[in-house]
Motif scaffolding. Structure first.
Motif, PDB file in Angstrom:
ATOM      1  N   HIS A  59       9.143 -67.765  19.430  1.00  0.00           N
ATOM      2  CA  HIS A  59       8.942 -67.015  20.677  1.00  0.00           C
ATOM      3  C   HIS A  59       7.635 -67.424  21.351  1.00  0.00           C
ATOM      4  O   HIS A  59       7.578 -67.613  22.568  1.00  0.00           O
ATOM      5  CB  HIS A  59       8.949 -65.511  20.393  1.00  0.00           C
ATOM      6  CG  HIS A  59       8.669 -64.683  21.600  1.00  0.00           C
ATOM      7  ND1 HIS A  59       7.398 -64.291  21.953  1.00  0.00           N
ATOM      8  CD2 HIS A  59       9.498 -64.195  22.558  1.00  0.00           C
ATOM      9  CE1 HIS A  59       7.444 -63.582  23.063  1.00  0.00           C
ATOM     10  NE2 HIS A  59       8.710 -63.518  23.456  1.00  0.00           N
ATOM     11  N   SER A  60       6.582 -67.571  20.560  1.00  0.00           N
ATOM     12  CA  SER A  60       5.283 -67.948  21.129  1.00  0.00           C
ATOM     13  C   SER A  60       5.327 -69.341  21.730  1.00  0.00           C
ATOM     14  O   SER A  60       4.728 -69.587  22.776  1.00  0.00           O
ATOM     15  CB  SER A  60       4.198 -67.888  20.053  1.00  0.00           C
ATOM     16  OG  SER A  60       4.056 -66.582  19.588  1.00  0.00           O
ATOM     17  N   LEU A  61       6.024 -70.252  21.072  1.00  0.00           N
ATOM     18  CA  LEU A  61       6.101 -71.620  21.609  1.00  0.00           C
ATOM     19  C   LEU A  61       6.961 -71.682  22.866  1.00  0.00           C
ATOM     20  O   LEU A  61       6.614 -72.356  23.831  1.00  0.00           O
ATOM     21  CB  LEU A  61       6.675 -72.572  20.568  1.00  0.00           C
ATOM     22  CG  LEU A  61       5.741 -73.000  19.452  1.00  0.00           C
ATOM     23  CD1 LEU A  61       6.465 -73.921  18.504  1.00  0.00           C
ATOM     24  CD2 LEU A  61       4.509 -73.694  20.011  1.00  0.00           C
ATOM     25  N   ILE A  62       8.094 -70.981  22.856  1.00  0.00           N
ATOM     26  CA  ILE A  62       9.024 -71.073  23.972  1.00  0.00           C
ATOM     27  C   ILE A  62       8.531 -70.317  25.193  1.00  0.00           C
ATOM     28  O   ILE A  62       8.522 -70.832  26.304  1.00  0.00           O
ATOM     29  CB  ILE A  62      10.431 -70.580  23.561  1.00  0.00           C
ATOM     30  CG1 ILE A  62      11.010 -71.524  22.497  1.00  0.00           C
ATOM     31  CG2 ILE A  62      11.349 -70.471  24.757  1.00  0.00           C
ATOM     32  CD1 ILE A  62      12.259 -70.995  21.824  1.00  0.00           C
ATOM     33  N   PHE A  63       8.102 -69.066  24.994  1.00  0.00           N
ATOM     34  CA  PHE A  63       7.791 -68.215  26.134  1.00  0.00           C
ATOM     35  C   PHE A  63       6.319 -68.154  26.485  1.00  0.00           C
ATOM     36  O   PHE A  63       5.960 -67.905  27.625  1.00  0.00           O
ATOM     37  CB  PHE A  63       8.310 -66.795  25.891  1.00  0.00           C
ATOM     38  CG  PHE A  63       9.809 -66.733  25.779  1.00  0.00           C
ATOM     39  CD1 PHE A  63      10.606 -66.958  26.891  1.00  0.00           C
ATOM     40  CD2 PHE A  63      10.419 -66.498  24.563  1.00  0.00           C
ATOM     41  CE1 PHE A  63      11.989 -66.924  26.789  1.00  0.00           C
ATOM     42  CE2 PHE A  63      11.791 -66.458  24.450  1.00  0.00           C
ATOM     43  CZ  PHE A  63      12.578 -66.675  25.573  1.00  0.00           C
ATOM     44  N   LEU A  64       5.439 -68.384  25.523  1.00  0.00           N
ATOM     45  CA  LEU A  64       4.011 -68.289  25.792  1.00  0.00           C
ATOM     46  C   LEU A  64       3.336 -69.647  25.884  1.00  0.00           C
ATOM     47  O   LEU A  64       2.181 -69.739  26.248  1.00  0.00           O
ATOM     48  CB  LEU A  64       3.316 -67.422  24.734  1.00  0.00           C
ATOM     49  CG  LEU A  64       3.888 -66.015  24.571  1.00  0.00           C
ATOM     50  CD1 LEU A  64       3.158 -65.282  23.449  1.00  0.00           C
ATOM     51  CD2 LEU A  64       3.794 -65.241  25.865  1.00  0.00           C
TER      52      LEU A  64
END
Length: 199
Positions: A189-194
């Motif tokens: 999630h952190s890599l994709i969205f943030l």
């Protein structure tokens, strides 16, 4: 960091894994975890090479710890000690994250250690040490999300197990597989969205 460095770390994990006499068990899952760890540098291009290395080592260690915890209902101190020493060495190279890592690890060790003492059937001692090591790697905020996701997954699986098998409510579930899965979700999630992840 090169793929060879990450591969050498996985070799150390494999040696530690065989120490517990489980060399022939779960071969496919171990191969999948090795492939995942080796692919981190390919997909996590927003991270620096040190962060990619940190993530690969932590993900590899969590995969092996999850397998051992599922099979043996314990988390080996040798894996946790290896992850801790690895983090200390990397913190000494980048002194800006020492305080951040130490505070996160101490908060988890003290907080969950207190819960371990108060709740007899709650967190195991290995779970407390595991979350402390994870807190030292990914910080207080991300490790809180990992813990909450893990507990939510345990509640869901426990409820399904109770409804289907009519198990007793005091049946224990290993926490490390859920922590490994939750770390993967938070990391992705952190890599994709943030666009990045602080390690």
């Amino acid at each position: 960091m090169s793929v060879f460095v990450i591969g050498s770390q996985l070799l150390i994990f494999e040696i530690l894994y065989r120490r517990y006499g489980m060399s022939k068990n779960w071969l496919l899952l171990r191969l999948v975890s090795v492939c995942l760890v080796m692919c981190v540098p390919l997909f996590a291009t927003a991270l620096s090479s040190v962060q990619q290395y940190n993530c690969s080592v932590l993900l590899g260690g969590l995969c092996y710890i999850a397998i051992i915890d599922y099979k043996m209902q314990r988390i080996p101190n040798t894996f946790l000690l290896f992850l801790l020493i690895n983090r200390i060495v990397l913190c000494l190279q980048d002194t800006s994250v020492i305080q951040y890592s130490v505070v996160s690890a101490i908060v988890w060790l003290a907080g969950l250690g207190l819960l371990h003492k108060l709740l007899k059937n709650g967190f195991g001692a290995g779970d407390v040490k595991l979350m402390s090591v994870i807190g030292g790697y990914i910080g207080l905020w991300h490790s809180t999300v990992v813990l909450l996701l893990s507990c939510a997954c345990i509640c869901i699986i426990g409820t399904i197990r109770f409804l289907i098998k009519r198990d007793h409510l005091n049946v224990s579930l290993p926490m490390a597989p859920f922590v490994c899965l939750s770390f993967g979700v938070v990391f992705s999630h952190s890599l994709i969205f943030l666009g990045g992840f602080t390690l």
